[in-house]
Design a protein around this motif. Structure first.
Motif, short mmCIF file in Angstrom:
data_model
loop_
_atom_site.label_atom_id
_atom_site.label_comp_id
_atom_site.label_asym_id
_atom_site.label_seq_id
_atom_site.Cartn_x
_atom_site.Cartn_y
_atom_site.Cartn_z
N TYR A 12 0.87 -1.20 0.18
CA TYR A 12 -0.03 0.11 -0.07
C TYR A 12 0.67 1.23 0.16
CZ TYR A 12 -3.78 -3.09 0.96
OH TYR A 12 -4.84 -4.08 0.80
N LEU A 13 2.12 0.94 0.39
CA LEU A 13 2.94 2.33 0.68
C LEU A 13 4.28 1.83 0.41
CD1 LEU A 13 3.11 5.20 1.66
CD2 LEU A 13 3.45 4.30 3.89
N ASP A 14 5.33 2.76 -0.20
CA ASP A 14 6.65 2.38 -0.36
C ASP A 14 7.22 3.84 -0.75
OD1 ASP A 14 8.95 0.88 -0.39
OD2 ASP A 14 8.06 -0.47 -1.83
N ALA A 53 11.60 8.06 11.71
CA ALA A 53 10.15 8.54 12.32
C ALA A 53 9.44 7.34 12.39
CB ALA A 53 9.72 9.31 11.04
N CYS A 54 9.57 6.17 11.90
CA CYS A 54 8.81 5.13 11.94
C CYS A 54 8.61 4.38 13.39
CB CYS A 54 9.26 3.83 11.07
SG CYS A 54 8.36 2.51 11.29
N PRO A 55 7.43 4.43 14.10
CA PRO A 55 7.47 4.03 15.47
C PRO A 55 7.75 2.41 15.58
CG PRO A 55 5.29 4.37 14.41
CD PRO A 55 6.35 4.60 13.36
N VAL A 56 7.59 1.68 14.34
CA VAL A 56 7.89 0.23 14.52
C VAL A 56 8.67 -0.33 13.72
CG1 VAL A 56 5.37 0.01 15.30
CG2 VAL A 56 6.00 -0.01 12.75
N LYS A 57 9.43 0.39 13.43
CA LYS A 57 10.72 -0.10 12.61
C LYS A 57 10.43 -0.79 11.48
CE LYS A 57 12.76 2.76 15.09
NZ LYS A 57 12.84 4.17 14.72
N LYS A 72 12.74 0.53 1.93
CA LYS A 72 11.63 0.01 1.47
C LYS A 72 10.74 -0.38 2.69
CE LYS A 72 14.52 -3.06 -0.98
NZ LYS A 72 15.81 -2.70 -0.81
N ILE A 73 9.33 -0.34 2.36
CA ILE A 73 8.52 -0.69 3.82
C ILE A 73 8.63 -2.15 3.55
CG2 ILE A 73 6.07 -0.43 4.31
CD1 ILE A 73 7.06 2.17 4.07
N ILE A 74 8.50 -2.58 4.90
CA ILE A 74 8.18 -4.12 5.32
C ILE A 74 6.85 -4.26 5.66
CG2 ILE A 74 9.07 -5.79 6.91
CD1 ILE A 74 11.60 -4.01 7.44
N ARG A 80 5.23 -5.68 8.88
CA ARG A 80 5.61 -4.96 10.00
C ARG A 80 4.81 -3.54 10.23
NH1 ARG A 80 9.07 -6.18 13.59
NH2 ARG A 80 9.04 -4.15 14.50
N CYS A 81 4.48 -3.03 9.05
CA CYS A 81 4.09 -1.48 8.82
C CYS A 81 2.59 -1.47 9.32
CB CYS A 81 4.05 -1.37 7.31
SG CYS A 81 3.34 0.53 6.94
N ILE A 82 2.27 -0.45 10.07
CA ILE A 82 0.84 -0.19 10.58
C ILE A 82 0.24 1.06 9.50
CG2 ILE A 82 1.51 -0.98 12.90
CD1 ILE A 82 1.71 2.10 13.61
N LEU A 83 0.76 1.21 8.56
CA LEU A 83 0.49 2.13 7.59
C LEU A 83 0.15 3.67 8.21
CD1 LEU A 83 -1.62 0.08 5.10
CD2 LEU A 83 0.46 1.24 4.72
N CYS A 84 0.83 4.19 9.22
CA CYS A 84 0.49 5.31 9.85
C CYS A 84 0.88 6.57 8.88
CB CYS A 84 1.21 5.49 10.98
SG CYS A 84 2.99 5.55 10.76
N GLY A 85 1.82 6.25 7.97
CA GLY A 85 2.13 7.19 6.86
C GLY A 85 3.18 8.35 7.30
N HIS A 86 3.73 8.12 8.74
CA HIS A 86 4.51 8.98 9.35
C HIS A 86 5.91 9.28 8.73
CE1 HIS A 86 4.80 11.67 12.52
NE2 HIS A 86 6.08 11.06 13.34
N CYS A 87 6.15 8.15 7.89
CA CYS A 87 7.57 8.16 7.46
C CYS A 87 7.53 8.89 6.01
CB CYS A 87 8.06 6.68 7.06
SG CYS A 87 6.57 5.85 6.12
N THR A 88 6.53 8.89 5.60
CA THR A 88 6.44 9.58 4.22
C THR A 88 6.19 11.27 4.51
OG1 THR A 88 3.73 9.51 3.95
CG2 THR A 88 4.99 7.82 3.12
S1 SF4 Z 1 3.85 4.03 7.42
FE1 SF4 Z 1 4.22 4.15 9.37
S2 SF4 Z 1 4.56 2.20 10.25
FE2 SF4 Z 1 4.56 2.05 8.09
S3 SF4 Z 1 6.97 2.23 7.49
FE3 SF4 Z 1 5.76 4.19 7.38
S4 SF4 Z 1 6.27 5.30 9.76
FE4 SF4 Z 1 6.49 2.91 9.71
#
Ligand code: SF4
Ligand code: SF4
Ligand code: SF4
Length: 574
Positions: A3-5, A20-24, A34-36, A39-47
């Motif tokens: 959904y996100l990369d 920025a990623c809370p869950v690495k 690259k998004i894993i 593990r990703c919760i799709l918070c979008g914080h990294c973007t």
């Molecule tokens: S969307 Fe959130 S959980 Fe997923 S990689 Fe980005 S910061 Fe981490």
């Protein structure tokens, strides 16, 4: 489905997203984040954190446009944050625009939110919950399912407003396709997994579709409440009648702002402290803290400032402050909705596994040792690699999400020590000085050439004219056969300006031996020439002497022969 990369060309390997990623949930190996997915919760914080704007959200626009052509009843459920993203004061312009691009109709997701609040109230009144966590944010729900199993029992077993609304619309329009439109990336996965929705668009995607179709959304202020209705509402309030369903639905429009869910309650079931926490960085701590307290109702949103600040919201002047004002004004200006009857909107959340390996202590120690960390004091925990601690980064290395070389202090140290080895073992003299010609580095070879151990400035070593010239012009300057007075040595000097470092690199090549040899050679040549001149002169003199001797003898011979001839002639005649 991813959904996100991150876009490949844009990533510059700065690890800001990882920090920025809370869950690495980011694999930063090989110079490309690259998004894993697992593990990703799709918070979008990294973007949001990425300075290169390398975000690449899975785009559903084409699929939704195809659906609009194929299905004659596609209904939009629009998140109440639309007022902030599109700068609107009422829903009508949004509804008109959505119909213009082919939607059968459009409604506000706050209808579903009202049903969710009603369910929360029922559950709280049951007295079964020691603590209570709202379930409106799919990123938070995912985080609890993946990483906070102990808190799962507090997570409200209720659909999110999006899914609840889709169920309501489905019961109202059997056979319709429901598409959610909002500021959230996590809703895309939730929509897909729900099995109720046919897709989810972000506000950014909707904006692009509207532009592509040439449809404009223009704001029309909400119609003033008819006088009679206004009087009725005020009479109701003054008579302190129990809150009606209409009021609840109206208040549910508060959902996209911080404390919005708490604000949607017309009355608070007893026995709980009502607390709101938002922002992905506070999520872990808030959930962990909840495990050691009781009777807390925790409204929790992954986005700081809640959904109006979602990763795919459209940023407008005034930012989240203005977005909050917009939502508050909207709630107080719109006539109340009617909460429809709603179907079963219960949902069971289950523990999920991210699929990582838990390394042994020996494995962690081995990775730490590979970056020179052999005791606790060596673990700097500086966060430069994107991980909060050295051990966390070692965990990522073992799981194949990170490389040993991402440890910035270790790599710098390694580069410095390699650089030092190279400089110290160079056959040339190396001096580094600043723009003001103050010396910051000098190797042993240079010290020997100039005969000073720790000179402060270039002009302590030799004539600085060439250094000034290089600093002023920004171009390399070459000086051939410079004599160092103090040592009597001769050097070839190359001065290279280092623009970024605002420094000059001076490379000295000792040519003393060559100069001495050349001088010796010319002396030998000079001496040889002198000897040659003497020899030639002598030879000339001898030749001349021989010649003169030869001349005399010849004359004498001639005289003798003439005499003899004369004698012979005389003898014949007599
Ligand atoms: S969307 Fe959130 S959980 Fe997923 S990689 Fe980005 S910061 Fe981490
Ligand atoms: S924030 Fe992440 S994706 Fe963006 S440039 Fe830095 S490493 Fe790459
Ligand atoms: S010292 Fe290295 S491994 Fe430890 S946190 Fe800093 S960059 Fe990461």
């Amino acid at each position: 489905m991813l959904y996100l990369d991150f876009q490949k060309a844009n990533c510059k390997n700065c690890y800001k997203c990882l920090r920025a990623c809370p869950v690495k949930a980011i694999d930063a190996q090989g110079g490309q984040a690259k998004i894993i997915e697992s593990r990703c919760i799709l918070c979008g914080h990294c973007t949001v954190a990425c300075p290169r704007n390398a975000k690449s959200v899975h785009n559903d626009s084409d699929a939704i446009l195809r659906l609009l052509q194929k299905s004659d009843k596609v209904i939009a459920s629009v998140a109440p944050a639309f007022v902030a993203s599109f700068g609107l004061s009422s829903f009508e312009p949004m509804r008109t625009a959505l119909k213009a691009i082919g939607f059968y109709d459009a409604f506000e997701t706050s209808e579903g939110a009202a049903a969710v609040t009603a369910e929360y109230k029922k559950l709280l009144a049951s007295g079964k919950y020691e603590n209570f966590i709202t379930s409106a944010c799919p990123a938070v729900n995912r985080a609890i399912e993946l990483y906070h199993h102990a808190a799962l029992k507090y997570l409200a077993p209720v659909d999110s407003p999006m899914v609840a609304h889709a169920k309501i619309l489905k019961s109202r329009y059997p056979g319709a396709d429901i598409v959610f439109i909002g500021p959230c990336i996590a809703k895309k996965r939730e929509a897909k997994e729900s099995g109720v929705l046919s897709g989810a668009l972000t506000f950014e995607e909707l904006m692009a579709i509207l532009a592509q179709k040439g449809v404009e959304i223009s704001d029309t202020p909400a119609p003033a409440m008819p006088k009679k209705q206004a009087e009725k509402a005020s009479a109701k309030a003054s008579a302190e009648v129990a809150a009606t369903a209409e009021q609840t639905a109206l208040k549910a429009k508060y959902y996209p702002i911080s404390r919005g869910i708490i604000k949607s309650f017309d009355e608070f079931p007893d026995g709980y402290e009502y607390i709101a926490v938002d922002g992905v960085n506070r999520l872990d701590q808030a959930i962990e803290d909840l495990l050691s307290v009781k009777h807390v109702f925790l409204e929790i949103n992954a986005c700081e400032g809640a959904c109006v600040n979602g990763p795919c919201s459209i940023k407008r002047a005034g930012g989240s402050v203005e977005a909050n004002v917009k939502v508050r004004n909207y709630v107080s200006s719109v006539p109340a909705d009617v909460v429809p009857d709603y179907p079963d909107i219960s949902k069971m959340f289950k523990p999920k596994k991210a699929g990582d390996r838990v390394p042994t202590e020996d494995e962690i120690k081995a990775v730490l040792a590979s970056t020179g960390k052999t005791c606790e004091a060596d673990e700097l925990n500086c966060g430069a690699c994107g991980y909060s601690t050295c051990r966390e980064k070692a965990w990522a290395v073992i799981n194949g999400y990170a490389e040993v070389e991402m440890c910035v202090p270790y790599m710098r140290e390694k580069a410095e020590s390699m650089g030092n080895v190279i400089i110290e073992n160079s056959p040339n003299g190396i001096i580094v000085c600043g723009d003001d010609l103050s010396i910051s580095e000098i190797n042993r070879k240079a010290q020997a050439m100039i005969g000073i151990k720790s000179p402060d400035y270039i002009f302590d070593c030799f004539d600085p004219t060439a250094a000034f010239k290089a600093a002023d012009s920004g171009k390399p300057v070459h000086v051939d056969k410079l004599k160092i007075d103090k040592t009597g040595k001769y050097v070839d000097m190359m001065i290279v300006p280092l623009e970024k470092e605002k420094a000059l690199l001076v490379v000295l090549t000792d040519i003393t031996e060559k100069v001495n040899y050349d001088e010796e050679l010319s002396k030998v040549k000079r001496d040889t020439l002198a000897v040659t001149d003497t020899v030639i002169e002598k030879q000339m003199r001898v030749a001349q002497e021989i010649a003169s001797l030869l001349g005399e003898t010849t004359a004498e011979t001639k005289v003798a022969l003439l005499k003899l001839k004369a004698t012979m002639i005389e003898e014949k005649d007599s």
